[in-house]
Scaffold this active site. Structure first.
Site, mmCIF file in Angstrom:
data_model
loop_
_atom_site.group_PDB
_atom_site.id
_atom_site.type_symbol
_atom_site.label_atom_id
_atom_site.label_comp_id
_atom_site.label_asym_id
_atom_site.label_seq_id
_atom_site.Cartn_x
_atom_site.Cartn_y
_atom_site.Cartn_z
ATOM 1 N N ASP A 25 0.875 -1.168 0.000
ATOM 2 C CA ASP A 25 0.000 0.000 0.000
ATOM 3 C C ASP A 25 0.915 1.222 0.000
ATOM 4 O OD1 ASP A 25 -2.389 1.591 0.377
ATOM 5 O OD2 ASP A 25 -1.775 1.777 2.469
ATOM 6 N N ASP A 33 0.148 5.227 1.094
ATOM 7 C CA ASP A 33 0.066 6.102 2.265
ATOM 8 C C ASP A 33 -0.043 5.270 3.548
ATOM 9 O OD1 ASP A 33 -0.844 9.129 1.143
ATOM 10 O OD2 ASP A 33 -1.312 7.451 -0.163
#
Length: 223
Positions: A8, A10
């Protein structure tokens, strides 16, 4: 056999909360409204710009004036999306380690390509990242497995030969939905009242550097 690591963005690979906070507080200050604490913004970054705007202006999507605030926030963020953003501590060494093992790494994010692509360029990661899948590239976003399937297709790696690393329950759900091993990042943007231990991940790390011995262990177990 472990061949690739997907992240992922952020809250997992990059610590972007400081730039989100700066943009929000600049807008609040211009309107003479109370500024928001960094820690409170940090808890909401994984839920996207809408959650951050809702926090700052105490408005919800659909209310009068909300869309204008969101559009302004996004335009401002695009103009300064890499001012204070950094790799999480230990992540630079982790990426080096992944590459030293001869593995590829990539990104599967719910952050639109409009922001992801220039951010990766600004951080000097665009040439190292084997794939970066955003909502723009698929019909269904995480926790649906479609983005992970597309990432695996682009790097020519079956999901069973990769691992997905994320800081939100939907990341772990997406990985599990794709029949992929998962790692929960307890150091990331975990919402108040939530717990990485409750997501059902195969592994949990408390800091990015913990990925180094974990990946070495997983590789060693295959030989």
């Amino acid at each position: 056999m472990l061949k690739a690591v997907l992240f992922d963005l952020d809250g997992t690979l990059l610590d972007t909360a400081a730039d989100f906070t700066a943009v929000l507080n600049a807008m609040l200050a211009e309107r003479k409204l109370a500024l928001q604490n960094y820690d409170e913004v940090r808890k909401r970054v994984s839920d996207g710009a809408r959650a951050v705007v809702s926090l700052g202006f105490q408005q919800q999507e659909g209310e009068a004036g909300y869309q204008a605030l969101l559009d302004e926030f996004l335009d401002r963020y695009l103009a300064q999306l890499a001012v204070s953003t950094t790799l999480f501590p230990g992540m630079s060494e982790t990426l080096d380690h992944i590459e030293s093992l001869g593995m590829q790494w990539g990104i599967v994010t719910n952050k639109p390509a409009r922001y992801t692509e220039p951010l990766l360029i600004a951080m000097g990661l665009d040439q190292r990242c084997a794939t970066a899948i955003c909502p723009d590239h698929v019909t269904n976003r995480k926790p649906h497995p479609e983005p992970i399937y597309l990432a695996c297709k682009e790097i020519d790696c079956p999901p069973a030969h990769a691992i997905y690393v994320g800081d939100h329950r939907r990341d772990i759900d997406a990985g599990r939905n794709a029949s992929m091993r998962t790692v929960a990042c307890a150091y990331g943007y975990v919402s108040a009242g939530d717990s990485a231990e409750s997501w059902g991940a195969d592994y949990i790390v408390s800091q990015a550097a913990d990925l180094i011995p974990l990946l070495s262990q997983l590789q060693a177990s295959q030989t």
